[in-house]
Design a protein around this motif. Structure first.
Motif, short mmCIF file in Angstrom:
data_model
loop_
_atom_site.label_atom_id
_atom_site.label_comp_id
_atom_site.label_asym_id
_atom_site.label_seq_id
_atom_site.Cartn_x
_atom_site.Cartn_y
_atom_site.Cartn_z
N ASN A 265 -17.45 54.24 16.20
CA ASN A 265 -16.44 54.99 16.95
C ASN A 265 -16.19 54.38 18.32
O ASN A 265 -15.05 54.35 18.80
N ALA A 266 -17.24 53.90 18.96
CA ALA A 266 -17.08 53.27 20.28
C ALA A 266 -16.25 52.00 20.16
O ALA A 266 -15.40 51.72 21.03
N ARG A 267 -16.46 51.23 19.11
CA ARG A 267 -15.67 50.00 18.90
C ARG A 267 -14.20 50.34 18.69
O ARG A 267 -13.31 49.71 19.28
N LYS A 268 -13.93 51.31 17.84
CA LYS A 268 -12.55 51.68 17.55
C LYS A 268 -11.84 52.13 18.82
O LYS A 268 -10.72 51.68 19.12
N ALA A 269 -12.47 53.02 19.56
CA ALA A 269 -11.84 53.56 20.77
C ALA A 269 -11.65 52.47 21.81
O ALA A 269 -10.58 52.37 22.44
N SER A 270 -12.66 51.65 22.03
CA SER A 270 -12.58 50.59 23.02
C SER A 270 -11.45 49.62 22.69
O SER A 270 -10.69 49.19 23.57
N ARG A 271 -11.32 49.30 21.41
CA ARG A 271 -10.27 48.36 20.99
C ARG A 271 -8.89 48.92 21.30
O ARG A 271 -8.01 48.22 21.82
N LEU A 272 -8.67 50.21 21.02
CA LEU A 272 -7.37 50.82 21.25
C LEU A 272 -7.09 50.99 22.74
O LEU A 272 -6.00 50.67 23.22
N TYR A 273 -8.07 51.48 23.49
CA TYR A 273 -7.87 51.65 24.93
C TYR A 273 -7.64 50.30 25.62
O TYR A 273 -6.80 50.20 26.53
N ASP A 274 -8.37 49.29 25.21
CA ASP A 274 -8.19 47.97 25.83
C ASP A 274 -6.77 47.46 25.62
O ASP A 274 -6.16 46.89 26.53
N PHE A 275 -6.25 47.67 24.43
CA PHE A 275 -4.88 47.23 24.17
C PHE A 275 -3.89 48.00 25.04
O PHE A 275 -2.97 47.42 25.64
N ILE A 276 -4.05 49.31 25.12
CA ILE A 276 -3.15 50.13 25.93
C ILE A 276 -3.22 49.72 27.40
O ILE A 276 -2.19 49.60 28.08
N ASP A 277 -4.43 49.48 27.91
CA ASP A 277 -4.60 49.18 29.32
C ASP A 277 -3.97 47.85 29.73
O ASP A 277 -3.53 47.69 30.88
N GLN A 278 -3.93 46.90 28.81
CA GLN A 278 -3.36 45.60 29.18
C GLN A 278 -1.85 45.56 29.01
O GLN A 278 -1.21 44.56 29.31
N SER A 279 -1.28 46.67 28.58
CA SER A 279 0.16 46.73 28.33
C SER A 279 0.88 47.47 29.46
O SER A 279 0.36 48.44 30.01
N ASP A 280 2.09 47.01 29.78
CA ASP A 280 2.95 47.74 30.70
C ASP A 280 3.88 48.69 29.95
O ASP A 280 4.62 49.46 30.57
N PHE A 281 3.81 48.64 28.64
CA PHE A 281 4.72 49.42 27.79
C PHE A 281 4.09 50.75 27.38
O PHE A 281 4.79 51.73 27.15
N TYR A 282 2.75 50.78 27.28
CA TYR A 282 2.00 51.98 26.90
C TYR A 282 1.08 52.39 28.04
O TYR A 282 0.63 51.56 28.83
N PHE A 349 1.00 47.24 15.01
CA PHE A 349 2.33 47.86 15.05
C PHE A 349 2.78 48.07 16.50
O PHE A 349 3.93 47.79 16.85
N MET A 350 1.88 48.57 17.34
CA MET A 350 2.23 48.82 18.74
C MET A 350 2.63 47.52 19.44
O MET A 350 3.57 47.49 20.24
N ARG A 351 1.92 46.44 19.14
CA ARG A 351 2.25 45.15 19.75
C ARG A 351 3.63 44.68 19.31
O ARG A 351 4.45 44.26 20.14
N ASP A 352 3.89 44.81 18.03
CA ASP A 352 5.19 44.39 17.51
C ASP A 352 6.32 45.26 18.07
O ASP A 352 7.39 44.76 18.46
N PHE A 353 6.07 46.57 18.17
CA PHE A 353 7.09 47.48 18.69
C PHE A 353 7.39 47.14 20.15
O PHE A 353 8.55 47.16 20.59
N GLU A 354 6.36 46.82 20.91
CA GLU A 354 6.56 46.47 22.31
C GLU A 354 7.38 45.18 22.44
O GLU A 354 8.29 45.08 23.29
N GLN A 355 7.07 44.21 21.61
CA GLN A 355 7.80 42.93 21.67
C GLN A 355 9.27 43.12 21.35
O GLN A 355 10.14 42.45 21.91
N ARG A 356 9.58 44.06 20.48
CA ARG A 356 10.97 44.27 20.08
C ARG A 356 11.72 45.22 21.01
O ARG A 356 12.97 45.20 21.06
N ASN A 357 10.99 46.04 21.77
CA ASN A 357 11.66 47.06 22.58
C ASN A 357 11.30 47.03 24.06
O ASN A 357 11.88 47.78 24.84
N GLY A 358 10.35 46.19 24.43
CA GLY A 358 9.89 46.18 25.81
C GLY A 358 10.81 45.40 26.75
O GLY A 358 11.75 44.73 26.34
#
Length: 358
Positions: A265-282, A349-358
């Motif tokens: 669970n820690a790995r899953k959460a960390s992976r998702l939060y890390d992606f969100i934190d490095q994004s200006d879109f989320y 999916f979030m990465r792809d959506f950001e690239q197409r709409n960010g």
């Protein structure tokens, strides 16, 4: 059949192997010639199911010998009243950190003076430090909600009150997601539909000295002592839900127990939060020190894209990502049964959506 990745906050995704076992047992449970849904709760078949589930839950959580385990109806919400009725007194302290804590506090106020001893900020994006709790030494108990499903905040550890006042916790949305020091609590209760099984049943773990004190007007189905004496079968229990919970407990034991689950669970959460934190879109609005490992809310920079995001996510097999109406945005609930592949699919999916709409 193509199963989606189900990010619902509850009823939530269940382990596929458990669902397969339910399917195989549906018409004939272990040669009994009947489904669990058909058998008497007093018969030896179901009694064996109930006893095994209870023992497996005790093993999973290392529940001390001086605690009893009950399987009750009404979900965790019934225990909002069950707690003050079974622990009657003049007042109790509530640490309110989100919507479910607010509901528990409001319900308790019907039976005693329910004090808000501490609360989060206006948006419930943090957990107040224990040193800031305004506890009353004369309170009957202290109530917390260790994980708030809607706001996505979670206590980072088990509080230690350092007193004889019982700590009571509604653990519904992080129950069985990590090891817990049960001895720090007087009462733990949890609805099943997040991590433990289907909706319709609630587990109550209560210390022996807190039994047998129910207020005279307590409905018998909420009286913990009465339910204990009847083996949680004072009336017909939620048999099917209890049976599925037992399968989930066995699945957890067979897959390394709660230590292994906590690491995953820690790995899953960390992976998702890390992606969100490095994004200006989320963006995740929660204080990093209080972020939930179970429920991850996030906002898009342009909320005008919310409907498009949800529609395209659904088409991509990513289900139930809409945030609660009181918070808005999105919410990914990544309970025990959500595989790491599901989190990776969401990030892709979030990465792809950001690239197409960010």
């Amino acid at each position: 059949m193509a199963r989606v990745f189900n990010f619902s906050a509850g009823p939530a995704t269940l382990p596929e192997s458990v669902l397969a076992q339910v399917r195989d047992d549906m018409l004939d449970w272990q040669g009994s010639g009947m489904s669990v849904m058909e058998m008497s709760h007093r018969g030896p078949e179901f009694v064996s199911i109930a006893e095994q589930a209870t023992q497996d839950l005790r093993t999973l959580l290392a529940v001390p010998d001086n605690y009893r385990i009950l399987f009750l109806q009404g979900g965790a919400t019934a225990q909002f009243a069950g707690v003050p009725l079974n622990l009657p007194g003049d007042r109790a302290d509530y640490i309110v950190t989100g919507n479910w804590g607010k509901k528990a506090h409001k319900e308790a106020g019907k039976y005693l003076d329910a004090r808000v001893a501490a609360t989060g900020d206006d948006g419930f994006t943090s957990i107040p430090a224990q040193s800031d709790w305004d506890l009353d030494a004369a309170s009957r108990y202290v109530h917390i909600t260790p994980n708030e499903t809607i706001q996505g905040v979670e206590f980072p550890n088990d509080p230690d009150l350092g007193s004889d006042v019982p700590l009571v916790a509604d653990m519904s949305s992080n129950f069985l997601s990590r090891p817990v020091d049960v001895s720090r609590y007087g009462v733990i209760y949890a609805g099943a539909q997040k991590n433990a099984g289907p909706a319709g049943i609630c587990m109550v773990i209560v210390r022996d000295d807190l039994l047998g004190h129910a207020a005279p007007a307590t409905p018998m189905v909420l009286d913990w002592q009465a339910q204990l004496e009847a083996d949680s079968m004072l009336n017909t229990p939620s048999c099917f839900a209890w049976y599925v919970c037992g399968l989930v407990f066995r699945w957890l034991l067979d897959n390394g127990g709660l230590e292994t689950m906590a690491a995953t669970n820690a790995r899953k959460a960390s992976r998702l939060y890390d992606f969100i934190d490095q994004s200006d879109f989320y963006r995740n609005p929660v204080d990093p020190a209080a972020r939930s490992r179970m429920n991850v809310p996030f906002l898009l920079a342009d909320d005008g894209l919310d409907k498009t995001f949800l529609s395209e996510a659904g088409e991509a097999g990513l289900s139930s990502l809409k945030g609660h109406r009181s918070v808005g945005g999105m919410r990914a609930s990544i309970y025990n049964a959500m595989p790491e592949a599901g989190v990776e699919a969401l990030i892709d999916f979030m990465r792809d959506f950001e690239q197409r709409n960010g």
